[in-house]
Design an enzyme around this catalytic site. Structure first.
Site, PDB file in Angstrom:
ATOM      1  N   PRO A 266      -3.237  66.843 121.307  1.00  0.00           N
ATOM      2  CA  PRO A 266      -2.747  66.838 119.935  1.00  0.00           C
ATOM      3  C   PRO A 266      -2.835  65.483 119.255  1.00  0.00           C
ATOM      4  O   PRO A 266      -2.591  64.443 119.861  1.00  0.00           O
ATOM      5  CB  PRO A 266      -1.290  67.290 120.060  1.00  0.00           C
ATOM      6  CG  PRO A 266      -0.920  67.075 121.480  1.00  0.00           C
ATOM      7  CD  PRO A 266      -2.181  67.192 122.265  1.00  0.00           C
ATOM      8  N   ASN A 267      -3.214  65.550 118.000  1.00  0.00           N
ATOM      9  CA  ASN A 267      -3.285  64.423 117.069  1.00  0.00           C
ATOM     10  C   ASN A 267      -4.452  63.480 117.318  1.00  0.00           C
ATOM     11  O   ASN A 267      -4.677  62.565 116.528  1.00  0.00           O
ATOM     12  CB  ASN A 267      -1.960  63.636 117.034  1.00  0.00           C
ATOM     13  CG  ASN A 267      -0.814  64.506 116.591  1.00  0.00           C
ATOM     14  OD1 ASN A 267      -0.924  65.213 115.591  1.00  0.00           O
ATOM     15  ND2 ASN A 267       0.273  64.492 117.335  1.00  0.00           N
TER      16      ASN A 267
ATOM     17  N   ARG B  98      -4.746  57.515 112.094  1.00  0.00           N
ATOM     18  CA  ARG B  98      -3.358  57.530 112.578  1.00  0.00           C
ATOM     19  C   ARG B  98      -3.027  56.241 113.324  1.00  0.00           C
ATOM     20  O   ARG B  98      -3.622  55.935 114.348  1.00  0.00           O
ATOM     21  CB  ARG B  98      -3.179  58.728 113.516  1.00  0.00           C
ATOM     22  CG  ARG B  98      -1.816  58.823 114.138  1.00  0.00           C
ATOM     23  CD  ARG B  98      -1.741  60.036 115.064  1.00  0.00           C
ATOM     24  NE  ARG B  98      -0.479  60.029 115.773  1.00  0.00           N
ATOM     25  CZ  ARG B  98      -0.354  60.078 117.084  1.00  0.00           C
ATOM     26  NH1 ARG B  98      -1.417  60.157 117.845  1.00  0.00           N
ATOM     27  NH2 ARG B  98       0.835  60.058 117.638  1.00  0.00           N
TER      28      ARG B  98
ATOM     29  N   TYR C 186      -3.645  52.838 118.072  1.00  0.00           N
ATOM     30  CA  TYR C 186      -4.741  53.641 118.613  1.00  0.00           C
ATOM     31  C   TYR C 186      -6.134  53.128 118.262  1.00  0.00           C
ATOM     32  O   TYR C 186      -7.122  53.678 118.742  1.00  0.00           O
ATOM     33  CB  TYR C 186      -4.594  55.095 118.151  1.00  0.00           C
ATOM     34  CG  TYR C 186      -3.292  55.705 118.584  1.00  0.00           C
ATOM     35  CD1 TYR C 186      -3.043  55.977 119.920  1.00  0.00           C
ATOM     36  CD2 TYR C 186      -2.294  55.994 117.661  1.00  0.00           C
ATOM     37  CE1 TYR C 186      -1.839  56.522 120.336  1.00  0.00           C
ATOM     38  CE2 TYR C 186      -1.083  56.544 118.063  1.00  0.00           C
ATOM     39  CZ  TYR C 186      -0.864  56.803 119.397  1.00  0.00           C
ATOM     40  OH  TYR C 186       0.327  57.343 119.802  1.00  0.00           O
TER      41      TYR C 186
ATOM     42  N   ASN D 253      -7.081  63.189 127.985  1.00  0.00           N
ATOM     43  CA  ASN D 253      -6.101  62.467 127.187  1.00  0.00           C
ATOM     44  C   ASN D 253      -5.261  63.561 126.543  1.00  0.00           C
ATOM     45  O   ASN D 253      -5.637  64.112 125.508  1.00  0.00           O
ATOM     46  CB  ASN D 253      -6.762  61.583 126.131  1.00  0.00           C
ATOM     47  CG  ASN D 253      -5.743  60.793 125.330  1.00  0.00           C
ATOM     48  OD1 ASN D 253      -4.552  61.081 125.372  1.00  0.00           O
ATOM     49  ND2 ASN D 253      -6.208  59.805 124.587  1.00  0.00           N
TER      50      ASN D 253
ATOM     51  N   ALA E  98       0.636  63.590 123.529  1.00  0.00           N
ATOM     52  CA  ALA E  98       2.065  63.788 123.780  1.00  0.00           C
ATOM     53  C   ALA E  98       2.347  64.839 124.853  1.00  0.00           C
ATOM     54  O   ALA E  98       3.406  64.809 125.485  1.00  0.00           O
ATOM     55  CB  ALA E  98       2.776  64.161 122.483  1.00  0.00           C
TER      56      ALA E  98
ATOM     57  N   ASP F 215       0.147  72.401 135.683  1.00  0.00           N
ATOM     58  CA  ASP F 215      -0.086  73.564 136.535  1.00  0.00           C
ATOM     59  C   ASP F 215      -1.515  74.084 136.399  1.00  0.00           C
ATOM     60  O   ASP F 215      -2.125  74.502 137.386  1.00  0.00           O
ATOM     61  CB  ASP F 215       0.911  74.675 136.224  1.00  0.00           C
ATOM     62  CG  ASP F 215       2.317  74.383 136.728  1.00  0.00           C
ATOM     63  OD1 ASP F 215       2.501  73.403 137.490  1.00  0.00           O
ATOM     64  OD2 ASP F 215       3.236  75.133 136.341  1.00  0.00           O
TER      65      ASP F 215
ATOM     66  N   GLU G 162      -6.487  60.949 134.150  1.00  0.00           N
ATOM     67  CA  GLU G 162      -5.667  60.885 132.936  1.00  0.00           C
ATOM     68  C   GLU G 162      -5.999  59.585 132.218  1.00  0.00           C
ATOM     69  O   GLU G 162      -6.133  58.542 132.846  1.00  0.00           O
ATOM     70  CB  GLU G 162      -4.192  60.902 133.324  1.00  0.00           C
ATOM     71  CG  GLU G 162      -3.241  60.733 132.165  1.00  0.00           C
ATOM     72  CD  GLU G 162      -1.792  60.599 132.612  1.00  0.00           C
ATOM     73  OE1 GLU G 162      -1.028  59.965 131.867  1.00  0.00           O
ATOM     74  OE2 GLU G 162      -1.425  61.102 133.697  1.00  0.00           O
TER      75      GLU G 162
ATOM     76  N   HIS H  41      -5.403  57.155 128.392  1.00  0.00           N
ATOM     77  CA  HIS H  41      -4.706  56.917 127.127  1.00  0.00           C
ATOM     78  C   HIS H  41      -5.277  55.677 126.469  1.00  0.00           C
ATOM     79  O   HIS H  41      -5.636  54.712 127.150  1.00  0.00           O
ATOM     80  CB  HIS H  41      -3.203  56.722 127.359  1.00  0.00           C
ATOM     81  CG  HIS H  41      -2.565  57.890 128.020  1.00  0.00           C
ATOM     82  ND1 HIS H  41      -2.237  59.032 127.332  1.00  0.00           N
ATOM     83  CD2 HIS H  41      -2.238  58.110 129.313  1.00  0.00           C
ATOM     84  CE1 HIS H  41      -1.721  59.903 128.181  1.00  0.00           C
ATOM     85  NE2 HIS H  41      -1.720  59.371 129.389  1.00  0.00           N
ATOM     86  N   LEU H  42      -5.328  55.711 125.159  1.00  0.00           N
ATOM     87  CA  LEU H  42      -5.789  54.555 124.392  1.00  0.00           C
ATOM     88  C   LEU H  42      -4.807  53.399 124.498  1.00  0.00           C
ATOM     89  O   LEU H  42      -5.198  52.249 124.671  1.00  0.00           O
ATOM     90  CB  LEU H  42      -5.965  54.948 122.920  1.00  0.00           C
ATOM     91  CG  LEU H  42      -7.084  55.948 122.640  1.00  0.00           C
ATOM     92  CD1 LEU H  42      -6.807  56.696 121.351  1.00  0.00           C
ATOM     93  CD2 LEU H  42      -8.417  55.240 122.591  1.00  0.00           C
TER      94      LEU H  42
ATOM     95  N   ARG I 130       5.369  51.189 125.667  1.00  0.00           N
ATOM     96  CA  ARG I 130       5.852  51.848 124.453  1.00  0.00           C
ATOM     97  C   ARG I 130       7.241  52.437 124.686  1.00  0.00           C
ATOM     98  O   ARG I 130       7.957  52.017 125.577  1.00  0.00           O
ATOM     99  CB  ARG I 130       4.825  52.896 124.019  1.00  0.00           C
ATOM    100  CG  ARG I 130       3.481  52.214 123.692  1.00  0.00           C
ATOM    101  CD  ARG I 130       2.464  53.126 123.110  1.00  0.00           C
ATOM    102  NE  ARG I 130       2.966  53.727 121.879  1.00  0.00           N
ATOM    103  CZ  ARG I 130       2.468  54.836 121.360  1.00  0.00           C
ATOM    104  NH1 ARG I 130       1.474  55.465 121.941  1.00  0.00           N
ATOM    105  NH2 ARG I 130       2.963  55.327 120.242  1.00  0.00           N
TER     106      ARG I 130
END
Length: 146
Positions: A9-10, A17, A22, A73, A76, A86, A97, A99-100, A106
């Protein structure tokens, strides 16, 4: 070798954003560059983004029998989705996994990941370069027999 890139999402709003967190690269730019890098390394990369948890889960299920690895990624959903964890566990495809931003630098609620404990590895905090680093790590893992 076939690798699936999942963005949650996003992430479709990258470049607009919160660029201070980001970065200014759009998701399309990141995907184009990563696809180029993957191809140069003999890897077919398929990209998928959704703001919907169920769509991400369905795409994970579809990866069975088609993908040797997954880059994710989850945005949230990293901090909230047992269902995505799962699904990843259920298909038994190695994943990284990513993330930027450095999620541990954070807000405290971003410090927990439901995905990290089952992942081959986690890359975060390097902006758009996190994608390239995650791909490199996953491909190395898979070529070592992982």
């Amino acid at each position: 070798m076939h690798v699936l890139l999942l963005n949650g999402p996003n992430l479709n709003l990258l470049g607009q954003r919160e660029p201070g967190i980001y970065g200014c690269d759009t998701l399309a730019t990141i995907e184009t560059e990563l696809t180029r890098e993957a191809k140069a390394d003999g890897v077919e990369l398929v990209c998928f983004q959704s703001n919907f948890e169920g769509a991400l889960i369905e795409r994970i299920h579809q990866a069975m029998g088609e993908s040797q690895g997954i880059l994710i990624n989850a945005g949230a959903y990293t901090h909230s989705s047992i269902a995505i964890r799962d699904a990843l566990t259920g298909v038994a495809i190695p994943y990284v996994e990513l993330h930027l931003s450095n999620t541990h630098a954070r807000e405290p609620f971003r410090h927990q990941s439901y995905l990290a404990g089952r992942a081959v590895g986690v890359v975060s905090g390097f902006g758009a370069k996190s994608y390239s680093l995650a791909l490199s790590g996953l491909v190395h893992h898979l070529r070592q027999g992982g």
